[in-house]
Design an enzyme around this catalytic site. Structure first.
Site, PDB file in Angstrom:
ATOM      1  N   LYS A  65      74.703 -40.467  34.649  1.00 12.46           N
ATOM      2  CA  LYS A  65      74.545 -40.500  33.078  1.00 12.46           C
ATOM      3  C   LYS A  65      75.115 -39.071  32.658  1.00 12.46           C
ATOM      4  O   LYS A  65      74.551 -38.164  33.142  1.00 12.46           O
ATOM      5  CB  LYS A  65      73.212 -40.690  32.724  1.00 12.46           C
ATOM      6  CG  LYS A  65      72.889 -40.544  31.104  1.00 12.46           C
ATOM      7  CD  LYS A  65      71.463 -40.436  30.573  1.00 12.46           C
ATOM      8  CE  LYS A  65      71.474 -39.701  29.408  1.00 12.46           C
ATOM      9  NZ  LYS A  65      70.065 -39.871  28.781  1.00 12.46           N
ATOM     10  N   GLY A  97      63.900 -37.625  22.121  1.00 15.10           N
ATOM     11  CA  GLY A  97      62.181 -37.293  21.852  1.00 15.10           C
ATOM     12  C   GLY A  97      61.434 -37.410  20.652  1.00 15.10           C
ATOM     13  O   GLY A  97      60.453 -36.927  20.527  1.00 15.10           O
ATOM     14  N   GLY A 120      65.692 -41.902  21.258  1.00 15.41           N
ATOM     15  CA  GLY A 120      64.903 -41.811  19.953  1.00 15.41           C
ATOM     16  C   GLY A 120      64.182 -42.846  19.611  1.00 15.41           C
ATOM     17  O   GLY A 120      63.562 -42.945  18.542  1.00 15.41           O
ATOM     18  N   ASN A 177      62.603 -42.254  27.828  1.00 17.24           N
ATOM     19  CA  ASN A 177      61.738 -41.402  28.568  1.00 17.24           C
ATOM     20  C   ASN A 177      60.297 -41.131  27.875  1.00 17.24           C
ATOM     21  O   ASN A 177      59.383 -41.635  28.153  1.00 17.24           O
ATOM     22  CB  ASN A 177      62.301 -40.265  29.206  1.00 17.24           C
ATOM     23  CG  ASN A 177      61.873 -39.696  30.167  1.00 17.24           C
ATOM     24  OD1 ASN A 177      62.108 -39.031  31.020  1.00 17.24           O
ATOM     25  ND2 ASN A 177      60.224 -39.478  30.303  1.00 17.24           N
TER      26      ASN A 177
END
Lengths: 70, 271
Positions: B112, B173, B200, B221
């Site tokens: 990534k 986040g 997001g 995450n």
């Protein structure tokens, strides 16, 4: 001679190999990757790779992370 | 509405294909920000994710020699690792990180790529990301790229050979959800590689909306790791992504301004 390992200056014996350095650091069995002066040292070359004074060595591992863990 | 022919996932397999490999889960998760390794393991198990991102960082020298190892807690025979370049602010840093990851993971070349612009927004630096992608693709890396929700740039990444394009829903986040659904829809319509929303989302419904816009998957995450109960949120995300996918495949009704009765008018006995 002095090497800079993960940003910290360290004294190591002249002629030390990458494998011996990892043993000295207690990392002989760790899953890791190494670069010297921004060039990858393949694991297959750990036994033969030696350093010159002032070399900048990075030893990295995989840790938990997602979209940007500082 | 799109007129694309959609297969019904109830009756036929509906795998996510990334770079020629089939995955059953369309939820990809990060492994950061958890309380401890056990919570990480449980949350990721509950998410059903098969692809998990990992970060590449300096080994602690002379301390924490016995700390639990992520690669042991989440073994490679069960998960596909996706090393990421999180924390890189230049193409050069990102390229070095990917090379180290490939060496660390025995030649694994799916990565990534993210190159950040500044710490306040964590928005991608597109110029640096393009430069890194070009170098990495030439070196044989298979790139899933974090980008902004700009359809033109998304197409550019696809054209240069990225195997998946991953526009943000909102800042990393932030939990703000999909700020620009129109752009995400346009990116999906233009694409012939998988489009995954990366970053997001805040809650399960945000993920469902991403899937209902036609995205191929969602990578997250913080939304899971930062929830009060991460394991429960992981389970919720799994269901939301499955529900959103089926809702997309099923084809929603058109929006109308006025009502449309759902019981027949014929046969009313009081007329």
């Amino acid at each position: 001679m002095e090497l800079v390992i993960n940003g910290e200056p360290q004294q190591v014996p002249e002629g030390i190999t990458a494998a011996a350095l990892l043993t000295r650091l207690g990392l002989e069995n760790a899953r890791l990757a190494m670069e010297v002066n921004q060039e990858i040292v393949p694991r297959s070359q750990f036994e033969t790779c030696t350093f010159t004074p002032g070399d900048r060595i990075e030893i990295v591992r995989a840790i938990g992370g997602g979209g940007t863990t500082p | 509405m799109s007129s694309v022919m959609k297969s019904a996932s109830l009756t036929t397999a509906d795998p996510l294909m990334i770079d020629g490999v089939e995955y059953q889960s369309r939820l990809l998760v990060g492994t950061g920000k958890y309380k401890d390794m056990e919570e990480t393991r449980l949350a990721i198990e509950a998410s059903g994710a098969e692809i998990i991102t990992v970060a590449i960082r300096r080994t602690n020298i002379g301390q924490n020699a016995d700390e639990p190892n992520l690669l042991e807690a989440l073994p490679a025979d069960r998960y596909t690792y996706l090393p990421n370049t999180a924390g890189c602010y230049s193409a050069e840093e990102a390229v070095r990180t990917c090379r180290l990851a490939r060496e660390l993971l025995d030649g694994h070349n799916l990565v990534k790529l993210e190159v950040l612009g500044d710490e306040k927004t964590l928005f991608p630096d597109i110029i640096q990301t393009l430069e890194a992608a070009e170098t990495l693709i030439a070196e044989g890396f298979r790139i899933m790229v974090y980008t902004n929700d700009d359809p033109i740039i998304a197409k550019r990444f696809e054209d240069m050979g990225c195997v998946a394009v991953m526009p943000l829903a909102a800042p990393i986040g932030s939990g703000l959800g999909i700020r620009n659904p129109g752009n995400i829809r346009t990116i999906v319509e233009n694409a012939s590689v998988p489009i995954l929303v990366d970053a997001g989302v805040g809650c399960a419904s945000d993920s469902a909306i991403a899937m209902e816009l036609g995205c191929d998957g969602v990578l997250m995450n913080t939304a899971i790791a930062g929830a009060e109960n991460p394991v429960l949120m992981a389970s919720a995300m799994k269901k939301a992504i499955e529900a959103g996918r089926e809702s997309w495949l099923a084809g929603r009704i058109p929006r109308k301004r006025f009502a449309s009765a759902s019981s027949p008018v014929d046969g009313l006995f009081f007329q």
